[in-house]
Design a protein around this motif. Structure first.
Motif, PDB file in Angstrom:
ATOM      1  N   GLY A 189       0.816  -1.216   0.000  1.00 42.91           N
ATOM      2  CA  GLY A 189       0.000   0.000   0.000  1.00 42.91           C
ATOM      3  C   GLY A 189       0.844   1.257   0.000  1.00 42.91           C
ATOM      4  N   TRP A 190       1.881   1.255   0.816  1.00 46.66           N
ATOM      5  CA  TRP A 190       2.705   2.458   0.918  1.00 46.66           C
ATOM      6  C   TRP A 190       3.657   2.612  -0.277  1.00 46.66           C
ATOM      7  CZ3 TRP A 190       2.305   2.081   6.751  1.00 46.66           C
ATOM      8  CH2 TRP A 190       1.651   3.232   7.258  1.00 46.66           C
ATOM      9  N   TYR A 191       4.182   1.462  -0.704  1.00 45.76           N
ATOM     10  CA  TYR A 191       5.184   1.520  -1.758  1.00 45.76           C
ATOM     11  C   TYR A 191       4.557   1.834  -3.107  1.00 45.76           C
ATOM     12  CZ  TYR A 191       9.439   0.264  -4.206  1.00 45.76           C
ATOM     13  OH  TYR A 191      10.557   0.297  -4.984  1.00 45.76           O
ATOM     14  N   GLY A 203       1.327   2.917  -3.611  1.00 47.55           N
ATOM     15  CA  GLY A 203       0.297   3.960  -3.578  1.00 47.55           C
ATOM     16  C   GLY A 203      -0.964   3.529  -4.326  1.00 47.55           C
ATOM     17  N   GLU A 204      -1.513   4.434  -5.123  1.00 46.75           N
ATOM     18  CA  GLU A 204      -2.746   4.186  -5.903  1.00 46.75           C
ATOM     19  C   GLU A 204      -2.812   2.792  -6.519  1.00 46.75           C
ATOM     20  OE1 GLU A 204      -5.309   7.251  -5.631  1.00 46.75           O
ATOM     21  OE2 GLU A 204      -5.711   5.565  -6.969  1.00 46.75           O
ATOM     22  N   ALA A 205      -1.663   2.365  -7.111  1.00 49.31           N
ATOM     23  CA  ALA A 205      -1.659   1.092  -7.848  1.00 49.31           C
ATOM     24  C   ALA A 205      -2.040  -0.082  -6.949  1.00 49.31           C
ATOM     25  CB  ALA A 205      -0.287   0.866  -8.464  1.00 49.31           C
ATOM     26  N   ALA A 206      -1.809   0.072  -5.650  1.00 49.01           N
ATOM     27  CA  ALA A 206      -2.103  -1.024  -4.723  1.00 49.01           C
ATOM     28  C   ALA A 206      -3.605  -1.292  -4.641  1.00 49.01           C
ATOM     29  CB  ALA A 206      -1.553  -0.698  -3.333  1.00 49.01           C
ATOM     30  N   THR A 207      -4.424  -0.313  -5.066  1.00 42.68           N
ATOM     31  CA  THR A 207      -5.872  -0.542  -4.995  1.00 42.68           C
ATOM     32  C   THR A 207      -6.302  -1.650  -5.963  1.00 42.68           C
ATOM     33  OG1 THR A 207      -6.169   1.293  -6.520  1.00 42.68           O
ATOM     34  CG2 THR A 207      -6.513   1.789  -4.209  1.00 42.68           C
ATOM     35  N   ASN A 208      -5.385  -2.037  -6.859  1.00 44.30           N
ATOM     36  CA  ASN A 208      -5.709  -3.144  -7.772  1.00 44.30           C
ATOM     37  C   ASN A 208      -5.879  -4.479  -7.050  1.00 44.30           C
ATOM     38  OD1 ASN A 208      -5.797  -1.727 -10.154  1.00 44.30           O
ATOM     39  ND2 ASN A 208      -3.567  -1.710 -10.331  1.00 44.30           N
ATOM     40  N   VAL A 209      -5.327  -4.584  -5.841  1.00 40.03           N
ATOM     41  CA  VAL A 209      -5.508  -5.850  -5.119  1.00 40.03           C
ATOM     42  C   VAL A 209      -6.645  -5.744  -4.095  1.00 40.03           C
ATOM     43  CG1 VAL A 209      -3.149  -6.685  -5.416  1.00 40.03           C
ATOM     44  CG2 VAL A 209      -3.708  -5.281  -3.429  1.00 40.03           C
ATOM     45  N   GLY A 264      -3.239   2.162   0.015  1.00 39.02           N
ATOM     46  CA  GLY A 264      -3.062   2.620  -1.362  1.00 39.02           C
ATOM     47  C   GLY A 264      -3.986   3.802  -1.630  1.00 39.02           C
ATOM     48  N   ALA A 265      -5.244   3.674  -1.190  1.00 40.28           N
ATOM     49  CA  ALA A 265      -6.226   4.738  -1.442  1.00 40.28           C
ATOM     50  C   ALA A 265      -5.907   5.991  -0.637  1.00 40.28           C
ATOM     51  CB  ALA A 265      -7.621   4.238  -1.101  1.00 40.28           C
ATOM     52  N   ALA A 266      -5.129   5.834   0.433  1.00 38.63           N
ATOM     53  CA  ALA A 266      -4.812   6.992   1.280  1.00 38.63           C
ATOM     54  C   ALA A 266      -3.811   7.935   0.607  1.00 38.63           C
ATOM     55  CB  ALA A 266      -4.253   6.525   2.617  1.00 38.63           C
ATOM     56  N   GLY A 267      -3.292   7.523  -0.563  1.00 37.77           N
ATOM     57  CA  GLY A 267      -2.375   8.398  -1.293  1.00 37.77           C
ATOM     58  C   GLY A 267      -0.937   8.191  -0.850  1.00 37.77           C
ATOM     59  N   SER A 268      -0.090   9.107  -1.230  1.00 35.03           N
ATOM     60  CA  SER A 268       1.336   8.934  -0.944  1.00 35.03           C
ATOM     61  C   SER A 268       1.600   9.024   0.553  1.00 35.03           C
ATOM     62  CB  SER A 268       2.134  10.034  -1.630  1.00 35.03           C
ATOM     63  OG  SER A 268       1.803  11.265  -1.010  1.00 35.03           O
ATOM     64  N   THR A 269       2.723   8.473   0.979  1.00 36.98           N
ATOM     65  CA  THR A 269       3.070   8.501   2.393  1.00 36.98           C
ATOM     66  C   THR A 269       3.102   9.940   2.902  1.00 36.98           C
ATOM     67  OG1 THR A 269       4.466   6.634   1.891  1.00 36.98           O
ATOM     68  CG2 THR A 269       4.745   7.607   4.054  1.00 36.98           C
ATOM     69  N   ALA A 270       3.639  10.844   2.062  1.00 37.28           N
ATOM     70  CA  ALA A 270       3.770  12.241   2.500  1.00 37.28           C
ATOM     71  C   ALA A 270       2.388  12.848   2.743  1.00 37.28           C
ATOM     72  CB  ALA A 270       4.524  13.036   1.441  1.00 37.28           C
ATOM     73  N   ALA A 271       1.424  12.551   1.822  1.00 36.60           N
ATOM     74  CA  ALA A 271       0.074  13.109   1.979  1.00 36.60           C
ATOM     75  C   ALA A 271      -0.584  12.550   3.229  1.00 36.60           C
ATOM     76  CB  ALA A 271      -0.759  12.772   0.744  1.00 36.60           C
ATOM     77  N   PHE A 272      -0.370  11.253   3.451  1.00 35.35           N
ATOM     78  CA  PHE A 272      -0.957  10.595   4.613  1.00 35.35           C
ATOM     79  C   PHE A 272      -0.408  11.211   5.910  1.00 35.35           C
ATOM     80  CE2 PHE A 272      -0.538   7.052   7.734  1.00 35.35           C
ATOM     81  CZ  PHE A 272      -1.881   6.844   7.958  1.00 35.35           C
ATOM     82  N   VAL A 273       0.915  11.349   5.958  1.00 32.73           N
ATOM     83  CA  VAL A 273       1.544  11.912   7.156  1.00 32.73           C
ATOM     84  C   VAL A 273       1.066  13.352   7.378  1.00 32.73           C
ATOM     85  CG1 VAL A 273       3.759  12.573   8.194  1.00 32.73           C
ATOM     86  CG2 VAL A 273       3.527  10.373   7.059  1.00 32.73           C
ATOM     87  N   ALA A 274       0.911  14.101   6.269  1.00 34.16           N
ATOM     88  CA  ALA A 274       0.466  15.496   6.406  1.00 34.16           C
ATOM     89  C   ALA A 274      -0.930  15.553   6.998  1.00 34.16           C
ATOM     90  CB  ALA A 274       0.487  16.173   5.040  1.00 34.16           C
ATOM     91  N   LEU A 294     -12.420  16.002  11.644  1.00 32.89           N
ATOM     92  CA  LEU A 294     -12.138  14.586  11.907  1.00 32.89           C
ATOM     93  C   LEU A 294     -12.119  13.747  10.638  1.00 32.89           C
ATOM     94  CD1 LEU A 294     -14.811  14.201  14.722  1.00 32.89           C
ATOM     95  CD2 LEU A 294     -12.439  14.886  15.040  1.00 32.89           C
ATOM     96  N   LEU A 295     -12.762  14.289   9.567  1.00 32.87           N
ATOM     97  CA  LEU A 295     -13.001  13.453   8.379  1.00 32.87           C
ATOM     98  C   LEU A 295     -11.742  12.792   7.816  1.00 32.87           C
ATOM     99  CD1 LEU A 295     -15.645  15.529   6.401  1.00 32.87           C
ATOM    100  CD2 LEU A 295     -15.950  13.408   7.690  1.00 32.87           C
ATOM    101  N   ALA A 296     -10.683  13.586   7.680  1.00 36.30           N
ATOM    102  CA  ALA A 296      -9.508  13.069   6.975  1.00 36.30           C
ATOM    103  C   ALA A 296      -8.853  11.900   7.692  1.00 36.30           C
ATOM    104  CB  ALA A 296      -8.494  14.197   6.782  1.00 36.30           C
TER     105      ALA A 296
END
Ligand code: ASP
Length: 406
Positions: free
Chosen positions: A24-26, A28-34, A205-215, A371-373
């Motif tokens: 999921g982290w590595y 990103g988006e592409a992981a949603t395929n599984v 994967g759906a949570a986006g890049s690690t940086a976006a998630f951490v932000a 709280l949504l994010a």
């Protein structure tokens, strides 16, 4: 499933979680395929819930057999639920008062979350009481509306037990239906490592890049920290109840980890219910305890959700610079408990019933925007706490049955 099997399965599930996190982290988006693997697992579990729950509760009640014993058992069960939920809400309130996560958080530009408000319109306190009886059982089953199904099953079980010999064939039918469902659950469990891998990879994967998630997490970082540490403290208290009141060994927790990890991956106590019951069965929990306490607990006993609702409401108040005195915090205490009882065992249900709490103390509903994010993330941890609370409840009732009934 013997214990060697269940330990190997647990190890495979943990490997599934780690692989899911990595993918999921590595990718990103592409992981949603599984993610379909996870959806398949979730659907397979969900399709077992209704027949399992109805047959478990009916056969649980008929095996208790006598209405007085059932009354005592329900008394112990409900007392356990109430006490542990009260502890959870208190922890939530104390943590927010100590850490003050909302102070200084900006509320600018927040908008009323219309979709959530619309869903919450059907969730007033009166509606929660009204929803105890469904006019149409099939519709309730189709909507996975569990509480009326459980109450109907309890009443039907009592009716069968009261009939004596005439009720026995039907009681035997539900007993056998339940055994069949449990066997199917043990089959589905073998799919858990892959299913959980798919769920976790898809979710991160759906949570986006690690940086976006951490932000996103760090924007309300103290809130996340407050809730997670509150949940950790409550989880520990439940474990102490397990050790010193239910007197089960820590192996019970290890055995339950399959259910706890599944609840983390699915964010649904209802979908996890089949696995929770199966793990309790393997741990030797009396059938009268597991068939009665676990289904009811999966929909009404939500310690993690209650703790979260109280903490989040206080967090919103602090962000808006509103000081809530002891009187208003007491209202939060009561409404957070009711909101947790009213929340369904499905992903992010706590966010919807949160509106009851906010309205009760006159806090701005827009605050939910804060709280949504991160709700999908915190939901995992509170669902795991909910499931652990149910499992410990079954162990407490098991001990009561052993001491008093046998
Ligand atoms: N997802 C939670 C559960 O299924 C409910 C919630 O707190 O949103 O137990």
């Amino acid at each position: 499933m013997n214990s060697r099997h269940s330990v190997s399965l647990l190890i495979c599930i943990i490997v599934g979680v780690i692989a899911g996190l990595f993918v999921g982290w590595y990718w990103g988006e592409a992981a949603t395929n599984v993610a379909w693997l996870g959806a398949l697992f979730l659907n397979t579990l969900s399709m077992l819930v209704i027949p399992l729950l109805v047959s478990a509760v009916i056969s649980g009640v008929t095996s208790i057999g006598n209405v007085r014993q059932l009354g005592r058992l329900s008394g112990v069960t409900v007392s356990y639920y109430m006490i542990t939920v009260a502890i959870a809400v208190l922890i939530g309130l104390v943590m927010v008062n100590l850490i003050q996560p909302g102070v200084g958080v900006s509320t600018e530009g927040l908008q009323q979350p219309d979709e959530i408000v619309r869903m919450a319109e059907e969730k007033g306190i009166g509606d929660i009481l009204l929803s105890l009886v469904a006019p149409n059982l099939i519709a309730a089953a189709a909507e996975t509306n569990l509480l009326p199904l459980i109450l109907w099953s309890v009443a039907f079980g009592i009716a069968l037990a009261s009939l004596g010999a005439a009720g026995r064939p039907a009681a035997k039918f539900f007993e056998s239906l339940n055994e069949g469902m449990m066997l199917m659950v043990s089959w589905v469990m073998y799919f858990a490592p892959l299913g959980i891998f798919g769920l976790i990879a898809g979710m991160f994967g759906a949570a986006g890049s690690t940086a976006a998630f951490v932000a996103r997490i760090s924007a309300v970082g103290l809130h996340v920290l407050t809730v997670l540490s509150g949940l950790a403290i409550h989880f520990t208290i439940l474990t102490l109840i397990l050790l010193f009141i239910a007197r089960q060994p820590i192996a019970y927790l290890v055995n339950m980890l399959r259910a706890i990890v599944t609840s983390f991956a699915t964010a649904s106590s209802t979908a996890t219910l089949p696995i929770t019951i199966q793990c309790a069965k393997e741990s030797g929990i009396d059938e009268r305890a597991r068939r009665f306490v676990l289904p009811l607990g999966s929909t009404v006993n939500m310690d993690g959700t209650a703790l979260y609702e109280a903490a989040a409401a206080m967090f919103i108040a602090q962000a808006y610079g509103l000081h809530l005195g002891i009187g208003q915090q007491s209202i939060i205490f009561v409404t957070a408990t009711l909101a947790a009882i009213g929340a369904a065992g499905i992903p992010e249900a706590g966010l919807v019933t949160m509106i009851i709490v906010l309205q009760a103390v006159g806090l701005p509903i827009e605050g939910i925007g804060l709280l949504l994010a991160v709700d999908w993330f915190l939901d995992r941890f509170r669902t795991a706490t909910n499931v652990w609370g149910d499992a410990v409840g079954a162990a407490v009732v098991h001990r009561y049955i052993q001491n008093r009934f046998d």
